[in-house]
Scaffold this motif. Structure first.
Motif, PDB file in Angstrom:
ATOM      1  N   PRO A 274       4.494   7.810 -11.728  1.00 61.94           N
ATOM      2  CA  PRO A 274       5.740   7.925 -10.963  1.00 61.94           C
ATOM      3  C   PRO A 274       5.831   6.797  -9.941  1.00 61.94           C
ATOM      4  O   PRO A 274       4.815   6.324  -9.433  1.00 61.94           O
ATOM      5  N   LEU A 275       7.057   6.363  -9.664  1.00 57.75           N
ATOM      6  CA  LEU A 275       7.282   5.264  -8.722  1.00 57.75           C
ATOM      7  C   LEU A 275       7.924   5.775  -7.441  1.00 57.75           C
ATOM      8  O   LEU A 275       8.623   6.794  -7.439  1.00 57.75           O
ATOM      9  N   HIS A 276       7.715   5.027  -6.368  1.00 53.99           N
ATOM     10  CA  HIS A 276       8.427   5.288  -5.118  1.00 53.99           C
ATOM     11  C   HIS A 276       9.917   5.242  -5.433  1.00 53.99           C
ATOM     12  O   HIS A 276      10.361   4.444  -6.262  1.00 53.99           O
ATOM     13  N   SER A 277      10.700   6.080  -4.778  1.00 58.56           N
ATOM     14  CA  SER A 277      12.129   6.180  -5.098  1.00 58.56           C
ATOM     15  C   SER A 277      12.863   4.845  -5.001  1.00 58.56           C
ATOM     16  O   SER A 277      13.777   4.576  -5.782  1.00 58.56           O
ATOM     17  N   ASP A 278      12.466   3.970  -4.062  1.00 58.06           N
ATOM     18  CA  ASP A 278      13.115   2.654  -3.945  1.00 58.06           C
ATOM     19  C   ASP A 278      12.805   1.748  -5.130  1.00 58.06           C
ATOM     20  O   ASP A 278      13.511   0.776  -5.376  1.00 58.06           O
ATOM     21  N   LEU A 279      11.717   2.047  -5.843  1.00 55.78           N
ATOM     22  CA  LEU A 279      11.285   1.196  -6.956  1.00 55.78           C
ATOM     23  C   LEU A 279      11.619   1.794  -8.320  1.00 55.78           C
ATOM     24  O   LEU A 279      11.443   1.128  -9.337  1.00 55.78           O
ATOM     25  N   ALA A 280      12.101   3.019  -8.351  1.00 58.17           N
ATOM     26  CA  ALA A 280      12.296   3.751  -9.603  1.00 58.17           C
ATOM     27  C   ALA A 280      13.163   3.017 -10.620  1.00 58.17           C
ATOM     28  O   ALA A 280      12.875   3.047 -11.811  1.00 58.17           O
TER      29      ALA A 280
ATOM     30  N   LEU B 195       0.105   1.007  -5.637  1.00 52.74           N
ATOM     31  CA  LEU B 195       1.077   0.523  -4.651  1.00 52.74           C
ATOM     32  C   LEU B 195       2.522   0.885  -4.990  1.00 52.74           C
ATOM     33  O   LEU B 195       3.347   1.016  -4.095  1.00 52.74           O
ATOM     34  N   VAL B 196       2.841   1.037  -6.280  1.00 54.18           N
ATOM     35  CA  VAL B 196       4.209   1.389  -6.655  1.00 54.18           C
ATOM     36  C   VAL B 196       4.430   2.902  -6.660  1.00 54.18           C
ATOM     37  O   VAL B 196       5.560   3.360  -6.764  1.00 54.18           O
ATOM     38  N   SER B 197       3.374   3.670  -6.532  1.00 54.59           N
ATOM     39  CA  SER B 197       3.465   5.131  -6.565  1.00 54.59           C
ATOM     40  C   SER B 197       4.177   5.666  -5.326  1.00 54.59           C
ATOM     41  O   SER B 197       4.308   4.962  -4.324  1.00 54.59           O
ATOM     42  N   PRO B 198       4.632   6.920  -5.374  1.00 53.22           N
ATOM     43  CA  PRO B 198       5.282   7.500  -4.195  1.00 53.22           C
ATOM     44  C   PRO B 198       4.421   7.434  -2.929  1.00 53.22           C
ATOM     45  O   PRO B 198       4.934   7.151  -1.850  1.00 53.22           O
ATOM     46  N   LYS B 199       3.120   7.674  -3.044  1.00 53.99           N
ATOM     47  CA  LYS B 199       2.223   7.610  -1.883  1.00 53.99           C
ATOM     48  C   LYS B 199       1.918   6.173  -1.465  1.00 53.99           C
ATOM     49  O   LYS B 199       1.619   5.904  -0.314  1.00 53.99           O
TER      50      LYS B 199
ATOM     51  N   THR C 276       5.629  -7.092  -7.447  1.00 47.43           N
ATOM     52  CA  THR C 276       4.205  -6.768  -7.335  1.00 47.43           C
ATOM     53  C   THR C 276       3.501  -7.666  -6.319  1.00 47.43           C
ATOM     54  O   THR C 276       2.668  -7.188  -5.551  1.00 47.43           O
ATOM     55  N   SER C 277       3.846  -8.935  -6.272  1.00 46.31           N
ATOM     56  CA  SER C 277       3.227  -9.827  -5.279  1.00 46.31           C
ATOM     57  C   SER C 277       3.641  -9.436  -3.863  1.00 46.31           C
ATOM     58  O   SER C 277       2.827  -9.471  -2.945  1.00 46.31           O
ATOM     59  N   ARG C 278       4.882  -9.069  -3.690  1.00 48.40           N
ATOM     60  CA  ARG C 278       5.351  -8.630  -2.371  1.00 48.40           C
ATOM     61  C   ARG C 278       4.543  -7.419  -1.907  1.00 48.40           C
ATOM     62  O   ARG C 278       4.079  -7.359  -0.769  1.00 48.40           O
ATOM     63  N   LEU C 279       4.349  -6.447  -2.795  1.00 48.83           N
ATOM     64  CA  LEU C 279       3.619  -5.226  -2.445  1.00 48.83           C
ATOM     65  C   LEU C 279       2.138  -5.515  -2.174  1.00 48.83           C
ATOM     66  O   LEU C 279       1.580  -5.049  -1.178  1.00 48.83           O
ATOM     67  N   ILE C 280       1.506  -6.269  -3.058  1.00 49.97           N
ATOM     68  CA  ILE C 280       0.077  -6.547  -2.920  1.00 49.97           C
ATOM     69  C   ILE C 280      -0.196  -7.392  -1.684  1.00 49.97           C
ATOM     70  O   ILE C 280      -1.074  -7.066  -0.872  1.00 49.97           O
ATOM     71  N   GLN C 281       0.516  -8.488  -1.518  1.00 53.53           N
ATOM     72  CA  GLN C 281       0.234  -9.402  -0.409  1.00 53.53           C
ATOM     73  C   GLN C 281       0.449  -8.732   0.946  1.00 53.53           C
ATOM     74  O   GLN C 281      -0.371  -8.888   1.855  1.00 53.53           O
TER      75      GLN C 281
ATOM     76  N   ASP D 117       2.463  -1.525   2.532  1.00 57.87           N
ATOM     77  CA  ASP D 117       2.975  -1.808   3.868  1.00 57.87           C
ATOM     78  C   ASP D 117       4.417  -1.324   3.980  1.00 57.87           C
ATOM     79  O   ASP D 117       5.198  -1.427   3.024  1.00 57.87           O
ATOM     80  N   GLU D 118       4.735  -0.832   5.130  1.00 56.90           N
ATOM     81  CA  GLU D 118       6.077  -0.306   5.390  1.00 56.90           C
ATOM     82  C   GLU D 118       7.141  -1.386   5.148  1.00 56.90           C
ATOM     83  O   GLU D 118       6.974  -2.543   5.508  1.00 56.90           O
ATOM     84  N   GLY D 119       8.222  -0.990   4.519  1.00 52.87           N
ATOM     85  CA  GLY D 119       9.353  -1.895   4.317  1.00 52.87           C
ATOM     86  C   GLY D 119       9.223  -2.833   3.135  1.00 52.87           C
ATOM     87  O   GLY D 119      10.066  -3.718   2.966  1.00 52.87           O
ATOM     88  N   THR D 120       8.202  -2.656   2.296  1.00 50.90           N
ATOM     89  CA  THR D 120       8.009  -3.599   1.187  1.00 50.90           C
ATOM     90  C   THR D 120       8.564  -3.095  -0.145  1.00 50.90           C
ATOM     91  O   THR D 120       8.457  -3.795  -1.143  1.00 50.90           O
ATOM     92  N   THR D 121       9.159  -1.923  -0.144  1.00 48.00           N
ATOM     93  CA  THR D 121       9.752  -1.433  -1.390  1.00 48.00           C
ATOM     94  C   THR D 121      11.125  -2.054  -1.640  1.00 48.00           C
ATOM     95  O   THR D 121      11.663  -1.953  -2.735  1.00 48.00           O
TER      96      THR D 121
END
Length: 195
Positions: free
Chosen positions: A24-30, A82-86, A117-122, A103-107
């Motif tokens: 499952p993905l975070h709602s912003d990434l779904a 990192l893409v998961s809801p948690k 993926t680079s945005r989330l990981i970095q 990190d907050e605000g990266t979705t």
């Protein structure tokens, strides 16, 4: 691409990342599942294409590239966390007591030109570096703001810091690759002071 991906990682990881029930993905990434899958495939197939773009994330980007080169299966699993809801990377994928979260605000797109993926990981790696244990670290206890690409916090409340220091880089590498698997070294930078 699917055959090459399956040879590298096996059917399970491809299925997990592409399946809403398994991953499952975070709602912003779904609605971006297909792009996340494409980004991940591209980054493990061509790690040299991973880029920081206009962000001061050179150390986390280097660690991201090393991870994609050395352990593509774990790379995919880190993306899944990192893409998961948690937004948490499983502690089984990290070394020691490491706890790395999105990190907050990266979705949301940050107009940096990086892949999702680079945005989330970095950004997650930048924030993790703030927890380096030494009191001598300027970054300790600070907060990384991906939108501003800067750190702020208690040690330097009126100042912002960019990038990641040597100690923070070592702390991150220890979490990803194991304690002292790699040694962070400082390379002399050219001086920008006027004569």
């Amino acid at each position: 691409h699917q055959i090459a991906f399956q040879e590298l990682f096996g059917e399970k990881h491809l299925t997990d990342l592409s399946d809403p029930k398994s991953c499952p993905l975070h709602s912003d990434l779904a609605k971006q599942r297909e792009q996340i899958l494409r980004d991940t495939l591209m980054e493990v197939a061509y790690p040299d294409k991973i880029a920081q773009r206009n962000k001061n994330t050179c150390v986390p980007t280097s660690v991201q590239i090393m991870l994609a080169l050395q352990d593509p299966e774990r790379y995919v699993q880190i993306v899944q966390g990192l893409v998961s809801p948690k937004g948490e990377i499983s502690s089984q994928l990290l070394h020691g007591e490491a706890h790395i979260v999105r990190d907050e605000g990266t979705t949301q797109d940050d107009s940096s030109g990086r892949t999702i993926t680079s945005r989330l990981i970095q950004a997650a790696f930048m924030e993790y570096g703030n927890d380096a244990s030494s009191l001598s670290s300027f970054f300790r206890g600070n907060d990384y703001d991906n939108a501003k690409d800067k750190h702020s916090g208690a040690l330097l409340p009126d100042k912002w810091l960019k990038g990641m220091g040597q100690e923070e880089g070592q702390y991150l590498m220890d979490a990803i690759f194991g304690e002292k698997a790699y040694k962070s070294i400082l390379v002399d930078q050219p001086s920008f002071h006027s004569a």
